[in-house]
Scaffold this motif. Sequence first.
Motif, PDB file in Angstrom:
ATOM      1  N   UNK A 215       0.834  -1.217   0.000  1.00 21.75           N
ATOM      2  CA  UNK A 215       0.000   0.000   0.000  1.00 21.75           C
ATOM      3  C   UNK A 215       0.862   1.259   0.000  1.00 21.75           C
ATOM      4  N   UNK A 216       1.829   1.335   0.909  1.00 19.69           N
ATOM      5  CA  UNK A 216       2.672   2.529   0.985  1.00 19.69           C
ATOM      6  C   UNK A 216       3.648   2.612  -0.185  1.00 19.69           C
ATOM      7  N   UNK A 217       4.114   1.467  -0.664  1.00 19.40           N
ATOM      8  CA  UNK A 217       4.973   1.476  -1.850  1.00 19.40           C
ATOM      9  C   UNK A 217       4.230   2.059  -3.037  1.00 19.40           C
ATOM     10  N   UNK A 218       3.008   1.581  -3.281  1.00 15.95           N
ATOM     11  CA  UNK A 218       2.213   2.076  -4.412  1.00 15.95           C
ATOM     12  C   UNK A 218       1.892   3.554  -4.243  1.00 15.95           C
ATOM     13  N   UNK A 219       1.528   3.938  -3.025  1.00 21.44           N
ATOM     14  CA  UNK A 219       1.206   5.332  -2.723  1.00 21.44           C
ATOM     15  C   UNK A 219       2.402   6.241  -3.024  1.00 21.44           C
ATOM     16  N   UNK A 220       3.547   5.882  -2.510  1.00 17.21           N
ATOM     17  CA  UNK A 220       4.757   6.680  -2.711  1.00 17.21           C
ATOM     18  C   UNK A 220       5.179   6.705  -4.179  1.00 17.21           C
ATOM     19  N   UNK A 221       5.118   5.535  -4.819  1.00 15.30           N
ATOM     20  CA  UNK A 221       5.560   5.428  -6.207  1.00 15.30           C
ATOM     21  C   UNK A 221       4.687   6.277  -7.134  1.00 15.30           C
ATOM     22  N   UNK A 222       3.381   6.177  -6.987  1.00 12.76           N
ATOM     23  CA  UNK A 222       2.477   6.922  -7.871  1.00 12.76           C
ATOM     24  C   UNK A 222       2.579   8.426  -7.630  1.00 12.76           C
ATOM     25  N   UNK A 225       5.779   9.547  -9.182  1.00 13.96           N
ATOM     26  CA  UNK A 225       5.740   9.479 -10.644  1.00 13.96           C
ATOM     27  C   UNK A 225       4.928  10.626 -11.245  1.00 13.96           C
ATOM     28  N   UNK A 226       3.757  10.882 -10.692  1.00 14.28           N
ATOM     29  CA  UNK A 226       2.877  11.902 -11.259  1.00 14.28           C
ATOM     30  C   UNK A 226       3.113  13.297 -10.674  1.00 14.28           C
ATOM     31  N   UNK A 227       3.692  13.347  -9.469  1.00 12.31           N
ATOM     32  CA  UNK A 227       3.950  14.636  -8.835  1.00 12.31           C
ATOM     33  C   UNK A 227       5.378  14.663  -8.295  1.00 12.31           C
ATOM     34  N   UNK A 228       6.368  14.621  -9.176  1.00  9.02           N
ATOM     35  CA  UNK A 228       7.767  14.599  -8.735  1.00  9.02           C
ATOM     36  C   UNK A 228       8.150  15.878  -7.999  1.00  9.02           C
ATOM     37  N   UNK A 229       9.055  15.733  -7.044  1.00 11.25           N
ATOM     38  CA  UNK A 229       9.515  16.877  -6.255  1.00 11.25           C
ATOM     39  C   UNK A 229      10.528  17.673  -7.063  1.00 11.25           C
ATOM     40  N   UNK A 230      10.235  18.959  -7.252  1.00 11.22           N
ATOM     41  CA  UNK A 230      11.160  19.850  -7.970  1.00 11.22           C
ATOM     42  C   UNK A 230      11.339  21.139  -7.165  1.00 11.22           C
ATOM     43  N   UNK A 231      11.903  20.980  -6.003  1.00  9.51           N
ATOM     44  CA  UNK A 231      12.159  22.117  -5.109  1.00  9.51           C
ATOM     45  C   UNK A 231      10.874  22.887  -4.839  1.00  9.51           C
ATOM     46  N   UNK A 232      10.910  24.208  -4.958  1.00 12.38           N
ATOM     47  CA  UNK A 232       9.752  25.034  -4.625  1.00 12.38           C
ATOM     48  C   UNK A 232       8.690  25.043  -5.723  1.00 12.38           C
TER      49      UNK A 232
END
Length: 328
Positions: A215-222, A225-232
């Motif tokens: 559950x947490x793997x899928x949550x984190x992965x998706x 993938x769809x909302x990658x961290x790009x600083x601010x």
Amino acid sequence: MSTTVSGQRDKHSLGYAIRSGLAGGLAGCVAKTAVAPLDRVKILFQASNPDFQKYAGSWTGAFRAGLAIYRDAGTRGLLQGHSATLLRIFPYAGIKFMAYDQWRAVLIPSKEHETNLRRFTAGALAGMTSVTFTYPLELIRVRMAFHSRVADQSARARPSFFRAMTDIYREGAVSQTSAASTAGSTHIFHRFPILKFYRGFTVTMVGMIPYAGTAFLTWDFLRAHFYPVRDDTSIRPGILANLAIGAISGAIAQTVSYPLEVTRRRMQVGGITRPDRWLGWGETIRAIYASAGIRGFYVGLSVGYLKIIPMNGISFAVWQGCKWLMDL
């Protein structure tokens, strides 16, 4: 850099942990309340309550079982055992989400450490941590939900929280069996009555590894993938996105871990069918297979999907919403 270090340090503070647990507990209560009737039906199916086996095995069976419960006992019947659910789910979800934040910060201290294995491990450890502290409440909830008025016309057909707890504690106390195979387990129950509240604990812990981990793997992965961290400039997922990602996570986790969940339910209600002894893994698995074959390990799965998809979606979305409100 200082902001990152400070934020990471804050995750290990007592204040952060308490607020994270509060957010998780509220999320769990909201989600569980939304699917409480389906949860009752699923437990009846999984534990093979004889009055409801005729409804199992089809997508419409859950609705027909729900209607039968409503005709017999009204709304209270659909919510039977829900008081124990809320008593359990607040600490369970609170500890799970709080532990996940803590384990994730330890295992994934920076973006360079972010791997699917570490995501899975953080989720599995969070689930196991939560179960360890709240399992007796889970057993009491299952016992309350298992009883049906048709099977037992006495007042015990709808046990209260404290009645269910008392019944579990007294199980096997009046057993007079002299068989060697049961004498040992009865002796253990007499010496350590607390063990009666941990029927099915080992299979629950093993089942929690694939369930919470997936559950947490899928949550984190998706989300990554769809909302990658790009600083601010990062775009945070909205409510609908969190609902969808949480629902998908729950569906995949349920599929992976369901046979272990059915085995766990059978072991949990073993005190009702065999109060004098401890039903082990092997015996429970053989009994399920003998009665229904491979399909027996997936009884109630359709109800499980109907329940887990909205429940997980709501749980993750409310968790994120509460964390935002609490400035986490």
